[in-house]
Structures are given as structure tokens and as C-alpha cells.
Design an enzyme around this catalytic site. Structure first.
Site, mmCIF file in Angstrom:
data_model
loop_
_atom_site.group_PDB
_atom_site.id
_atom_site.type_symbol
_atom_site.label_atom_id
_atom_site.label_comp_id
_atom_site.label_asym_id
_atom_site.label_seq_id
_atom_site.Cartn_x
_atom_site.Cartn_y
_atom_site.Cartn_z
ATOM 1 N N CYS A 272 0.562 68.357 -86.153
ATOM 2 C CA CYS A 272 0.737 67.446 -85.022
ATOM 3 C C CYS A 272 -0.599 66.887 -84.557
ATOM 4 C CB CYS A 272 1.461 68.141 -83.876
ATOM 5 S SG CYS A 272 0.612 69.609 -83.241
ATOM 6 N N HIS B 246 1.037 71.859 -78.776
ATOM 7 C CA HIS B 246 1.579 70.722 -79.512
ATOM 8 C C HIS B 246 0.949 69.443 -78.972
ATOM 9 C CE1 HIS B 246 4.357 68.408 -81.927
ATOM 10 N NE2 HIS B 246 4.780 67.762 -80.852
#
Length: 478
Positions: free
Chosen positions: A46, A422
Site C-alpha cells: 500500500c 495502511h
């Protein structure tokens, strides 16, 4: 039985036609209009996906890559196998993410970028937690290395570059009075994130100023100063904290030593005079694309890493005139404002610490000044600079337009703590003047509002310089 055979054949023909036109229904989803492709998460990638989405929202960077890779077109025509170039791979991904090339799938695979970086001896694992800001510097430094490996003089077989007319600002001749061979324009320019910092040292004793030093930067890494209770933290506070002056003790001053030597007879030698200097940072060259990194890492008293979660207010437009180093000359808009209301323009810089000015410091009867991130008055609406249109210059009719005005293009946000988390990205949608914002988390893409973007706890901010009607479009004037 014959009628059933006819119906079966018609159904099969219809299914084949649908497959030819739209492909397999289960394997492909048609992307909604106005959205961009997502990126496949290859296992904790990510950090790479969010950075690529942010870079793809900067048109100046894509244009620079197109010019940078123009010299590789002749290599592609040659039959022998050519090495993979980082710039070519990065350009293909960014063009697909900015919808300049129609991709075959709505979810792209960026594993080719990891492969090229590994070929450049960068050991980046797709299964470990990585940092998007560190990857940004890996990309910029690798592009600079790729540029430095290219010849400084145009190759004799590069007919295309030799046929292009060269615009020479100053004629250069060698000893034989002949003109030097032209240098290819593809390798002379820096990438649009390249900027320069100035460092100015002044002796507190004799007020002698040392020569200005220049250092390069690809991103501004700003620490978040200590918050004042009840006062919001703004991007201006972080910028002022970055350029705030600091005292450097025990520095040899040549001018103080020279003055001391003039008062000594018989040419006796003296020791170097050590004094305290005041160091001041400024931005000597502002880039076309500005990447701002907000440092979220802090350390506890026990030495354990902690993440700072406080929100730093920022705007759609960013004025950088007051942070630019310049020789004495015409005063900018921000400088004129600072002379009128210095308490409003400088958000409470005291002893190197940034803090918002109190209500008592604001002169009575003055209008609140909007800063980069918030208004100096809490009662003012924070939508002053966040309109999707042009910069509202009518608010300051007594000042000329800011010279270094930037527009927000993308915001990278990190959710989680220092050990796991994230990355997601807010970015402008390509086309339609970029008024639509998108929220992207790997494969997921949806529309977002500007209010949602400005409320995010930013980790990386991508701005791009905009020019007024009377300003040239070339970034060289930075």
C-alpha cells in the site's frame, strides 16, 4: 427438437458476442466514469500504491518523464534487448493511473516497478511494512542516477537531437573559435521536485554574514511543533518552525579574528575568535512540484517510537512567498502584509517555537488574516482558500498576486501506529479541471469531497505551482 436447437444456437451466438465486446463478466468490472484505476496489493504494498497515485496527480512530473524518456525511443527501435529503465516503467504506470493511456484492466499491477528498483540494487520487499516517503526518495534519487549515467554530449548517431534547433542563451566557443557540440535538452533539466535550501549564518558579535550556502532537497520534511492547548496546528506553524532561526555556539568568526588582529602590534599571532552565530534557513529555489512530509514519528521518554495523530490544518492553495530567499528588491504581497500586521502573518514564533498568536496580540479593528492552513481568527470560515476555483486575489486588493502559489494535488494518509498500518490517497481526478477528488485504497476507488480531503491527517502533501496570467509558465523562474 429442431426449435430447441435453433434457440440454443442463438443463445450461444449471443453469449459469444457479449464475450467479444465486454470480455468475461466475472473477471472484469467496468470502471465508473470519472474514476481512475486502482492498484493491486501485492502484500503490504500500500505504501507504493499510495505514492504512485499521488505522483500520477502531478501533470508537471508526468510531462518531465515524457521529455526525459524521449531519448529512449531510438533504443526501442533497435532489435537487441535493452535494459529496463526506471523512468520508462514509472511513466507507463503514471500515464495509466492518470487515464492518459486506456488500461486493459481496472486494477493495475505495479510489480514491474519493484523489479526495476531491485535491478537498481534497491532491496524492497513487498511483504514487509515500508514507508511511502522513503520510497519517494528512492525514486527521485534513482532518476537522478539514471540521468547522470547519460552522456553529457549528444551522440553522433542521435540524428533526432542533432536536427533540433538549439536555443543558446550565451554563445560558448572553444580555443579554435568553433562552437561546442549541442547538449541534449533531455538530460539538462532537474526533475520538478528538485529545490534548493539556503543557509545563512550571521555573527551575533560583529554582525558579519557568512556566504550563503545552498543545499538541494526533493521534499520538505517538517516537524510538528509542540501544540498550544486550544489552538489548532496549521501548516504555516510547521513551515515557520522549519525556517525559524537557531543559535550555533562556538563557531570561528574570521571577521572577529581580523578585527582582533588589527589591534595587536608587532604582528603577533592570535587565536581564532569563537562566537555565537544565528543560522537562518530559507527556500532558495522552489520547485514546480512541492512534496511536504509531515513527520509523525516521535519518541517517548523510554525511547519507544510513537506516532503523532494530531491534525495539521492545510488548504487547497499554498502561498510560499514569505519562505522564499531573495535579494533586496520589490516586496511581495505577504511581506507587505507582514509590515502592516506582523502579529498576524508570523504565527507566534518565539524562541524557535511556533505557536498561534493570542487574541491580545492582534491589533484592534483589523481583519483576520488567512494563513496557510487556518484563519488567524477562530470565528472566520475555513473555506476562504478552499474553493475549487482560482485563488481569491480580490481579498487583498492592495497587494499584487503571490508569485509562488501552489495548488493541492494529492494527500497521502497513514492509518495505524508505528508498527503496522495502511496508506491511502486522496487525489484529484484527471480531466475536468481536476475539481473532483478521489479516495483510493489499493484496488478501491471512490469519489470524495474537498471537505473530506482537508479533514484528513496528512502524511504527505503534493502541491503543484500555478501561474497567474502575467507570470511565465516556465518553472525556471523559481
Amino acid at each position: 427438437m429442431r426449435s430447441w436447437g435453433v434457440l440454443g444456437g442463438a443463445a450461444a451466438a449471443l453469449a459469444a458476442g457479449i464475450y467479444v465486446l465486454w470480455g468475461p463478466i466475472s473477471g472484469r468490472k467496468r470502471r465508473r466514469r470519472g474514476l481512475v484505476p486502482g492498484l493491486l496489493n501485492l502484500g503490504n504494498t500500500c505504501f507504493m500504491n499510495s505514492l504512485l497515485q499521488g505522483l500520477s496527480s502531478c501533470p508537471s512530473f508526468i510531462r518531465w518523464l515524457e521529455e526525459f524518456t524521449a531519448q529512449y525511443r531510438t533504443e526501442q527501435e533497435q532489435p537487441q534487448e535493452q535494459p529496463q529503465h526506471l523512468s520508462v516503467t514509472l511513466l507507463q504506470l503514471l500515464r495509466a493511473l492518470s487515464c492518459q493511456e486506456v488500461p486493459e484492466d481496472d486494477v493495475l499491477d505495479a510489480s514491474c516497478l519493484l523489479e526495476v528498483l531491485r535491478m537498481n540494487r534497491w532491496q524492497i520487499s513487498s511483504f514487509e511494512e515500508q514507508d511511502a516517503h522513503e520510497l519517494f526518495h528512492v525514486l527521485t534519487s534513482s532518476l537522478e542516477d539514471e540521468r547522470d549515467r547519460q552522456p553529457r554530449v549528444t551522440h553522433l548517431f542521435d540524428v533526432h537531437s542533432l536536427e533540433q534547433p538549439e536555443i543558446i542563451q550565451k554563445q560558448i566557443s572553444c580555443r579554435t573559435r568553433g562552437c561546442l557540440p549541442p547538449v541534449s535538452n533531455h538530460w539538462k533539466s532537474q526533475h520538478p521536485f528538485h529545490g534548493r535550501l539556503t543557509s545563512n549564518m550571521v555573527c551575533k558579535h560583529c554582525e558579519h554574514q557568512s556566504p550563503v550556502r545552498f543545499d538541494t532537497f526533493d521534499s520538505l520534511s517538517l516537524s510538528i511543533p509542540a501544540a498550544v492547548w486550544g489552538r489548532p496546528m496549521t501548516l504555516d506553524h510547521c513551515l515557520h518552525h522549519f525556517i525559524s532561526s537557531e543559535s550555533v555556539k562556538d563557531v570561528v568568526c574570521d571577521n572577529c579574528t581580523k578585527i582582533q588582529a588589527q589591534g595587536i602590534l608587532n604582528g603577533q599571532s592570535i587565536e581564532n575568535q569563537r562566537t555565537t552565530f544565528v543560522k537562518q534557513l530559507k527556500l532558495g529555489k522552489l520547485p514546480q512540484c512541492l512534496c511536504i512530509h509531515l513527520q509523525r514519528l516521535s519518541w517517548s521518554n523510554q525511547g519507544t517510537p510513537l506516532k503523532r495523530h494530531e491534525h495539521v490544518q492545510f488548504n487547497e492553495f499554498l502561498v510560499m512567498d514569505i519562505y522564499k530567499y531573495r535579494v533586496p528588491g520589490p516586496k511581495s504581497c505577504q511581506e507587505q502584509l507582514s509590515q502592516k500586521n506582523p502579529e498576524e502573518t508570523t504565527p507566534g514564533i518565539k524562541d524557535g517555537r511556533a505557536g498561534k498568536p493570542s487574541d491580545a496580540e492582534q491589533p484592534a479593528g483589523t481583519k483576520p488574516l488567512f494563513m496557510n492552513g487556518a484563519s488567524s481568527s477562530s470565528s472566520s470560515s475555513p473555506s476562504f482558500l478552499v474553493s475549487p476555483g482560482s485563488f481569491p486575489l480580490a481579498a487583498f486588493p492592495e497587494c499584487r498576486a503571490p508569485l509562488y502559489l501552489y495548488r493541492l494535488m494529492a494527500v497521502v494518509v497513514h492509518h495505524g501506529d508505528m508498527h503496522s498500518g495502511h496508506f491511502v490517497t486522496f487525489r484529484r481526478a484527471p480531466g475536468a479541471r481536476g475539481s473532483q477528488w478521489l479516495w483510493i485504497s489499493d484496488e478501491s476507488v471512490r469519489r470524495a469531497s474537498l471537505h473530506e480531503v482537508l479533514a484528513a491527517s496528512a502524511y504527505l502533501l503534493f502541491y503543484e505551482r500555478v501561474h497567474g496570467r502575467g507570470q511565465p509558465q516556465s518553472p525556471a523562474q523559481s
